[in-house]
Write a protein that holds these residues in place. Structure first.
Motif, PDB file in Angstrom:
ATOM      1  N   LYS A  85      42.228   6.553   6.106  1.00 50.57           N
ATOM      2  CA  LYS A  85      43.191   5.855   6.961  1.00 50.57           C
ATOM      3  C   LYS A  85      44.400   5.343   6.194  1.00 50.57           C
ATOM      4  N   GLY A  86      44.699   5.970   5.052  1.00 52.87           N
ATOM      5  CA  GLY A  86      45.861   5.569   4.274  1.00 52.87           C
ATOM      6  C   GLY A  86      45.507   4.590   3.181  1.00 52.87           C
ATOM      7  N   ALA A  87      46.438   4.424   2.237  1.00 51.71           N
ATOM      8  CA  ALA A  87      46.178   3.596   1.059  1.00 51.71           C
ATOM      9  C   ALA A  87      45.901   2.147   1.410  1.00 51.71           C
ATOM     10  N   ALA A  88      46.537   1.655   2.473  1.00 52.72           N
ATOM     11  CA  ALA A  88      46.362   0.246   2.836  1.00 52.72           C
ATOM     12  C   ALA A  88      44.942  -0.053   3.278  1.00 52.72           C
ATOM     13  N   ARG A  89      44.236   0.972   3.746  1.00 52.75           N
ATOM     14  CA  ARG A  89      42.859   0.775   4.205  1.00 52.75           C
ATOM     15  C   ARG A  89      41.864   1.524   3.328  1.00 52.75           C
ATOM     16  N   SER A  90      42.159   1.633   2.055  1.00 57.45           N
ATOM     17  CA  SER A  90      41.291   2.374   1.150  1.00 57.45           C
ATOM     18  C   SER A  90      39.905   1.750   1.042  1.00 57.45           C
ATOM     19  N   ASP A  91      39.788   0.436   1.300  1.00 53.74           N
ATOM     20  CA  ASP A  91      38.474  -0.212   1.268  1.00 53.74           C
ATOM     21  C   ASP A  91      37.514   0.462   2.238  1.00 53.74           C
ATOM     22  N   THR A 149      46.924 -18.761  10.434  1.00 54.86           N
ATOM     23  CA  THR A 149      47.421 -18.763   9.053  1.00 54.86           C
ATOM     24  C   THR A 149      46.472 -18.035   8.114  1.00 54.86           C
ATOM     25  N   THR A 150      45.168 -18.299   8.255  1.00 53.05           N
ATOM     26  CA  THR A 150      44.171 -17.639   7.411  1.00 53.05           C
ATOM     27  C   THR A 150      44.194 -16.136   7.630  1.00 53.05           C
ATOM     28  N   ARG A 151      44.260 -15.733   8.890  1.00 52.75           N
ATOM     29  CA  ARG A 151      44.261 -14.301   9.211  1.00 52.75           C
ATOM     30  C   ARG A 151      45.459 -13.601   8.584  1.00 52.75           C
ATOM     31  N   ALA A 152      46.639 -14.213   8.695  1.00 52.48           N
ATOM     32  CA  ALA A 152      47.844 -13.604   8.129  1.00 52.48           C
ATOM     33  C   ALA A 152      47.738 -13.470   6.615  1.00 52.48           C
ATOM     34  N   ALA A 153      47.185 -14.483   5.957  1.00 54.32           N
ATOM     35  CA  ALA A 153      47.037 -14.438   4.503  1.00 54.32           C
ATOM     36  C   ALA A 153      46.049 -13.361   4.076  1.00 54.32           C
ATOM     37  N   LEU A 154      44.929 -13.250   4.803  1.00 55.00           N
ATOM     38  CA  LEU A 154      43.936 -12.235   4.473  1.00 55.00           C
ATOM     39  C   LEU A 154      44.493 -10.825   4.671  1.00 55.00           C
ATOM     40  N   ARG A 155      45.232 -10.641   5.744  1.00 57.27           N
ATOM     41  CA  ARG A 155      45.820  -9.322   6.002  1.00 57.27           C
ATOM     42  C   ARG A 155      46.828  -8.962   4.912  1.00 57.27           C
ATOM     43  N   ALA A 156      47.602  -9.934   4.468  1.00 60.59           N
ATOM     44  CA  ALA A 156      48.565  -9.685   3.392  1.00 60.59           C
ATOM     45  C   ALA A 156      47.853  -9.346   2.086  1.00 60.59           C
ATOM     46  N   ASP A 157      46.743 -10.026   1.810  1.00 56.17           N
ATOM     47  CA  ASP A 157      46.008  -9.800   0.567  1.00 56.17           C
ATOM     48  C   ASP A 157      45.354  -8.427   0.531  1.00 56.17           C
ATOM     49  N   HIS A 158      44.765  -8.009   1.673  1.00 51.13           N
ATOM     50  CA  HIS A 158      43.964  -6.785   1.696  1.00 51.13           C
ATOM     51  C   HIS A 158      44.702  -5.584   2.268  1.00 51.13           C
ATOM     52  N   GLY A 159      45.818  -5.814   2.959  1.00 53.64           N
ATOM     53  CA  GLY A 159      46.552  -4.719   3.567  1.00 53.64           C
ATOM     54  C   GLY A 159      46.029  -4.304   4.924  1.00 53.64           C
ATOM     55  N   TRP A 160      44.939  -4.891   5.369  1.00 54.91           N
ATOM     56  CA  TRP A 160      44.331  -4.589   6.663  1.00 54.91           C
ATOM     57  C   TRP A 160      43.370  -5.725   6.995  1.00 54.91           C
ATOM     58  N   ILE A 161      42.967  -5.789   8.246  1.00 53.66           N
ATOM     59  CA  ILE A 161      41.977  -6.789   8.646  1.00 53.66           C
ATOM     60  C   ILE A 161      41.217  -6.288   9.863  1.00 53.66           C
ATOM     61  N   MET A 162      39.944  -6.579   9.901  1.00 54.92           N
ATOM     62  CA  MET A 162      39.112  -6.374  11.092  1.00 54.92           C
ATOM     63  C   MET A 162      38.470  -7.716  11.402  1.00 54.92           C
ATOM     64  N   ASP A 163      38.724  -8.248  12.595  1.00 58.41           N
ATOM     65  CA  ASP A 163      38.159  -9.534  12.951  1.00 58.41           C
ATOM     66  C   ASP A 163      37.808  -9.550  14.431  1.00 58.41           C
ATOM     67  N   THR A 164      37.019 -10.516  14.810  1.00 54.96           N
ATOM     68  CA  THR A 164      36.641 -10.715  16.202  1.00 54.96           C
ATOM     69  C   THR A 164      36.305 -12.180  16.389  1.00 54.96           C
ATOM     70  N   TYR A 165      36.192 -12.600  17.659  1.00 53.53           N
ATOM     71  CA  TYR A 165      35.879 -14.002  17.891  1.00 53.53           C
ATOM     72  C   TYR A 165      35.247 -14.210  19.256  1.00 53.53           C
ATOM     73  N   LEU A 166      34.610 -15.355  19.381  1.00 51.09           N
ATOM     74  CA  LEU A 166      33.973 -15.775  20.622  1.00 51.09           C
ATOM     75  C   LEU A 166      34.666 -17.047  21.094  1.00 51.09           C
ATOM     76  N   LEU A 167      34.977 -17.088  22.387  1.00 51.08           N
ATOM     77  CA  LEU A 167      35.553 -18.277  23.010  1.00 51.08           C
ATOM     78  C   LEU A 167      34.588 -18.800  24.064  1.00 51.08           C
ATOM     79  N   ARG A 168      34.441 -20.122  24.129  1.00 51.81           N
ATOM     80  CA  ARG A 168      33.580 -20.708  25.165  1.00 51.81           C
ATOM     81  C   ARG A 168      34.236 -22.006  25.657  1.00 51.81           C
ATOM     82  N   ARG A 169      34.190 -22.225  26.951  1.00 53.17           N
ATOM     83  CA  ARG A 169      34.750 -23.439  27.519  1.00 53.17           C
ATOM     84  C   ARG A 169      33.717 -24.153  28.373  1.00 53.17           C
TER      85      ARG A 169
END
Length: 255
Positions: free
Chosen positions: A41-47, A230-250
């Motif tokens: 998937k390209g150099a940015a996602r070599s991991d 902020t954390t997500r943006a920093a991680l994406r900058a560090d690794h060149g890609w990010i995969m994340d997910t989340y749960l919301l409850r009200r």
């Protein structure tokens, strides 16, 4: 006996990046394959390709049956569904080319799929675009939602309550769906949670789940939304890609 022209295609769920997520069924299917295709998937996602390579090296005695190919890019312009449709056509054409090159007489092909092939993944849809002569099987894997709830040591649902699995695109465009208090959100590249009315909402977030660089956060949405962005943006900058997910409850059962 396998017909000379038949391709037995196994879509193997490999979990969320931790080699320990691989099931015995997945290992058996990998060893039985005559060919395993790995997408680059390209150099940015070599991991991502490195993890697949490592899994193959750990499971297989002979990695000469492993072939890599370059995954085409999806067009970011125009209608989203039309762009995805064309992208899937292009991927299926590459698979067909590799099959014709490496398994001209038929055989057993395997593809390694992050998480589980049935949950917000299009590998099954792409496989069905291939011509006749394909016998499809799916080996389930650990999903990002399982890894997320395990990382936070929590159940997916509130007691006797439903859960809606949706995308960041739908949440951003349509808002909170009516009739449900728990949302599992996939494929959110723009932090749709940050635009929701935060009152009474709790979030459990995780990135790179199951991988060494795993990061998680949780709390009342009003308190942690900006921090997660902020954390997500920093991680994406560090690794060149990010995969994340989340749960919301009200509501009363938000925690």
């Amino acid at each position: 006996m396998n017909d000379r022209r038949t391709i037995d295609l196994a879509l193997i769920g490999i979990g969320t990046g931790n080699p320990d997520h691989l099931t015995r069924a997945a290992e058996a299917a990998m060893r039985a394959a005559d060919l395993i295709l790995l997408p680059r998937k390209g150099a940015a996602r070599s991991d991502l390709i490195d993890l697949r390579r490592a899994i193959c090296a750990n499971v297989l005695a002979d990695t000469r049956r492993v072939v890599e190919f370059d995954l085409p890019s999806r067009d970011a312009e125009g209608d989203y569904l039309d762009a995805v449709d064309r992208w899937h056509d292009a991927i299926a054409a590459i698979w067909a080319r590799e099959i014709a090159t490496h398994l001209p007489e038929g055989g057993r092909l395997a593809l390694l799929v992050w998480g589980d092939p049935s949950l917000y993944d299009s590998t099954i849809r792409i496989a069905r675009r291939l011509k006749a002569g394909i016998r499809l099987s799916v080996i389930p894997g650990i999903t990002s939602l399982q890894a997320l709830t395990a990382a936070h040591a929590m159940p997916l649902n509130a007691l006797a309550a439903p859960v809606l699995v949706t995308t960041g695109r739908r949440l951003r465009g349509d808002g909170w769906p009516p009739g449900v208090d728990t949302l599992a959100v996939m494929l959110d590249g723009h932090c749709a949670f940050a635009d929701l009315p935060p009152r009474g909402v709790h979030i459990w977030w995780g990135a790179y789940l199951g991988m060494p660089q795993q990061a998680i956060d949780a709390g009342p949405l009003a308190d942690v939304a900006a921090r997660i962005v902020t954390t997500r943006a920093a991680l994406r900058a560090d690794h060149g890609w990010i995969m994340d997910t989340y749960l919301l409850r009200r509501g009363e059962d938000a925690r």
